[in-house]
Scaffold this active site. Structure first.
Site, PDB file in Angstrom:
ATOM      1  N   ASP A 260       0.815  -1.018  -0.131  1.00  0.00           N
ATOM      2  CA  ASP A 260       0.007   0.106  -0.101  1.00  0.00           C
ATOM      3  C   ASP A 260       0.898   1.259  -0.003  1.00  0.00           C
ATOM      4  O   ASP A 260       2.069   1.085  -0.192  1.00  0.00           O
ATOM      5  CB  ASP A 260      -0.962  -0.181   1.188  1.00  0.00           C
ATOM      6  CG  ASP A 260      -2.037   0.741   1.157  1.00  0.00           C
ATOM      7  OD1 ASP A 260      -3.212   0.423   1.726  1.00  0.00           O
ATOM      8  OD2 ASP A 260      -2.385   1.757   0.282  1.00  0.00           O
TER       9      ASP A 260
ATOM     10  N   GLU B 139     -10.797   6.510   4.097  1.00  0.00           N
ATOM     11  CA  GLU B 139      -9.610   5.967   4.896  1.00  0.00           C
ATOM     12  C   GLU B 139      -9.841   6.673   6.253  1.00  0.00           C
ATOM     13  O   GLU B 139     -10.860   6.628   6.808  1.00  0.00           O
ATOM     14  CB  GLU B 139      -8.242   6.150   4.267  1.00  0.00           C
ATOM     15  CG  GLU B 139      -8.319   5.687   2.973  1.00  0.00           C
ATOM     16  CD  GLU B 139      -6.846   5.827   2.344  1.00  0.00           C
ATOM     17  OE1 GLU B 139      -6.775   5.936   1.128  1.00  0.00           O
ATOM     18  OE2 GLU B 139      -5.947   5.518   3.047  1.00  0.00           O
TER      19      GLU B 139
END
Ligand code: GLC
Length: 601
Positions: free
Chosen positions: A293, A480
């Protein structure tokens, strides 16, 4: 002495001529022979370059595609190539040409977070976020959404999407609940298979893309729902609830898996060799790319993550040279074996060959006209209809008669397509404006009603002479960690804002019937509001086709949606490590997983 390139071309010829009429295992043998031929020609710098993914802006200059042997380009917030698909394809084609002019001419992978349609491109078809797709329980619809997303991603120049998120959210406080399908493992596995099939198809077809199962593993199961927090589940629980969707993804031939930000009992997932290499790659037979990521190299142990099994690095935001130089030094010092590098490169090349990029490196121009087409939007509208979950319908308040004399529609979410779509829409954190091609909830109500429809944005107009009030409340967009609740970073709450509670109180007892629509990325504590309403609908984050909601409210279609999550009754239900869920009834939900009413016929 044949040149390197001619050896490689020869291997191509044998592969291509062979693949027409031979059984799959022979195609695989030919494919692996091609990969071997190419790897044998590559320098260490070229191999490390293939393992490098960078943004097309900020991280590189166009000449770096050649100079740093880049293998993949990612598009994220901040780098819009313009407003037309033509400009988007043109930019990525120019970068692809630079890659094809390098010594070995290995084409680039272009990746994007197209997680509910090609949501980075304004004008694309935007589907309900996965929590709404979970409520549909309709694998063929999820497959169709994947197929359309893939086509519209190709139409804007991409051949790789970072979707589906296959997390099992354990707590509504997590800011990414809506990116996943459900708290239920079996439903998640079923829809994961459908999503990957839709996105990838045969992979060699120019309308399909590489899919990504993410985030491996435990992203939604951290204590108290903290994004990137610590997951303390036992191995038994992890194997029982979190691993099956990845087993389904691997069985469906997923091309990549993204490592997760979270730790597992304090060990960073990016550096978790036992789960990445031993379990995912060796035991489960995953032969695709494990991608980090964001900025995963410098954040989670540098060469340790490569030795753990990571194959490609999102070397963004200042990590590029540290990664390339650090890994080269690691190999030269023997701390990272060349076999590990070759395994990573083989996995990357395998997906590039499967995508047929060596023969068709450029996106098809002809796809551009299909972006946001009526056919695509019709499928997205079907998804909106099937995603709606009816939680209350006192005295058959719904369906609303089309000849109702006066309807008042209340709330800013009713007339704002940005607010109805959630995060990862046009922008990373979503938008609070109307966006191109989308229709609002109010648009749909106006289309359905033959009576008077008035709009009261903040309940100040007080149209108390209306026969029915449709009050639209919920969350503003987030993505997020910004959507986390209670960890000090986000500003979100488990219940409605004071303002939205007031909308309902203002119209309660003033208008005969109150219908509440909740626009949210997760179940919220709305027990009081449900008690005050005559009908209450969980509409999740419907995306661009907001007018699909009215088609159900007015009875053109029946409700079919079922809760993909247990629905909490009290705030305290979500203050523990985990919220209410369907495999541990220690916390009694207001509505259980799978609940959903329908119209009586
Ligand atoms: C983000 C997300 C991940 C996304 C990636 C690229 O931090 O965690 O889901 O695909 O970075 O934008």
């Amino acid at each position: 002495m044949k040149s390197n390139a001619s050896i490689f071309m020869l291997s191509q010829l044998t592969y291509r001529s062979a693949e027409k009429s031979v059984p799959p295992h022979a195609v695989t043998i030919a494919l692996e022979a091609k990969i071997d031929a190419l790897v044998s020609l590559m320098t260490l710098e070229e191999k490390i370059g293939q393992m490098t993914q960078v943004r097309h802006f900020d991280d590189i200059k166009p000449k770096d595609i050649k100079n740093k042997h880049i293998g993949s380009v990612i598009h994220t917030q901040g780098g819009k190539p313009g407003t037309s698909a033509k400009k988007w394809q043109k930019l990525f084609k120019s970068l692809q040409k630079k890659a094809l002019k390098t010594r070995l001419g290995i084409p680039l992978l272009f990746g994007v977070d197209a997680i509910h349609g090609q949501n980075t491109f304004e004008g694309a078809t935007i589907f309900p976020h996965n929590i709404g797709m979970g409520a549909t329980r309709n694998p063929s619809l999820v497959e169709a959404a994947g197929k359309i997303t893939a086509l519209e991603a190709q139409a804007t120049g991409f051949n790789w999407v970072f979707s589906p998120c296959v997390a099992i959210p354990y707590n509504e406080k997590w800011g990414r609940v809506y990116e996943a399908f459900s708290e239920n493992t079996n439903l998640t596995s079923e829809l994961t298979t459908a999503s990957i099939k839709g996105h990838q198809g045969t992979l060699s077809d120019p309308t399909t893309v590489l899919a990504t199962a993410k985030h491996f593993i435990g992203d939604g199961a951290t204590d108290f729902g903290i994004e990137g927090g610590d997951c303390t589940l036992s191995t038994k629980e992890l194997n029982q609830h979190l691993l099956p969707p990845y087993q389904a993804a691997v069985a469906a031939g997923v091309g990549s898996v993204m490592a997760s930000f979270n730790t597992l009992s304090k060990k960073p997932m990016h550096a978790h060799k036992q789960l990445i290499t031993d379990t995912l790659k060796n035991d489960m037979g995953f032969d695709g790319i494990v991608l980090t990521d964001w900025k995963g190299y410098s954040r989670f142990g540098e060469n340790k993550i490569i030795n753990a099994g990571v194959d490609m690095v999102m070397a963004v935001d200042g990590d590029l040279d540290d990664f390339q130089n650090g890994l080269k030094a690691g190999v030269e010092s023997g701390k990272v074996s060349i076999d590990r590098i070759d395994d990573a490169v083989r996995r990357i090349l395998r997906q590039k060959f499967r995508l047929n990029l060596f023969d068709n490196p450029y996106a098809l121009k002809s796809l551009r006209k299909q972006i946001g087409s009526p056919q695509h939007r019709a499928i997205a509208k079907q998804a909106v209809r099937e995603s709606l979950v009816l939680l209350k319908n006192k005295k058959q308040t719904l369906p609303i008669s089309k000849i109702t004399s006066k309807i008042v529609v209340v709330g800013e979410h009713a007339n704002n397509t940005g607010l109805q779509s959630g995060g990862w829409t046009v922008n990373w954190q979503g938008t609070k404006e109307n966006y191109k091609g989308a229709t609002s909830i109010l648009d749909g109500i106006r289309k359905q009603s033959e009576g008077t429809v008035v709009y009261d944005k903040d309940a100040s107009a007080q149209h108390f002479d209306a026969d029915i009030a449709i009050i639209v409340v919920g969350e503003t967009p987030y993505a997020e960690f910004f959507g986390d609740i209670g960890n000090g970073k986000g500003t979100y709450k488990l219940n409605l804002s004071k303002q939205h509670k007031e909308y309902i109180k203002t119209y309660k007892n003033k208008v005969k019937k109150i219908v509440v629509l909740l626009i949210s990325g997760r179940p919220l504590v709305t027990t009081t509001q449900i008690n005050l309403s005559d009908a209450f609908v969980a509409a999740w984050l419907p995306g661009s086709e907001g007018d699909g909601i009215a088609e159900v409210l007015f009875g053109e279609s029946n409700f079919v949606g079922k809760l993909p999550h247990s629905w909490p009754k009290f705030i305290k239900d979500c203050q523990k490590k985990y919220g209410p869920n369907n495999w541990n009834n220690s916390i009694k939900p207001l509505f259980p997983y799978g609940f959903g009413l329908q119209y009586k016929n």
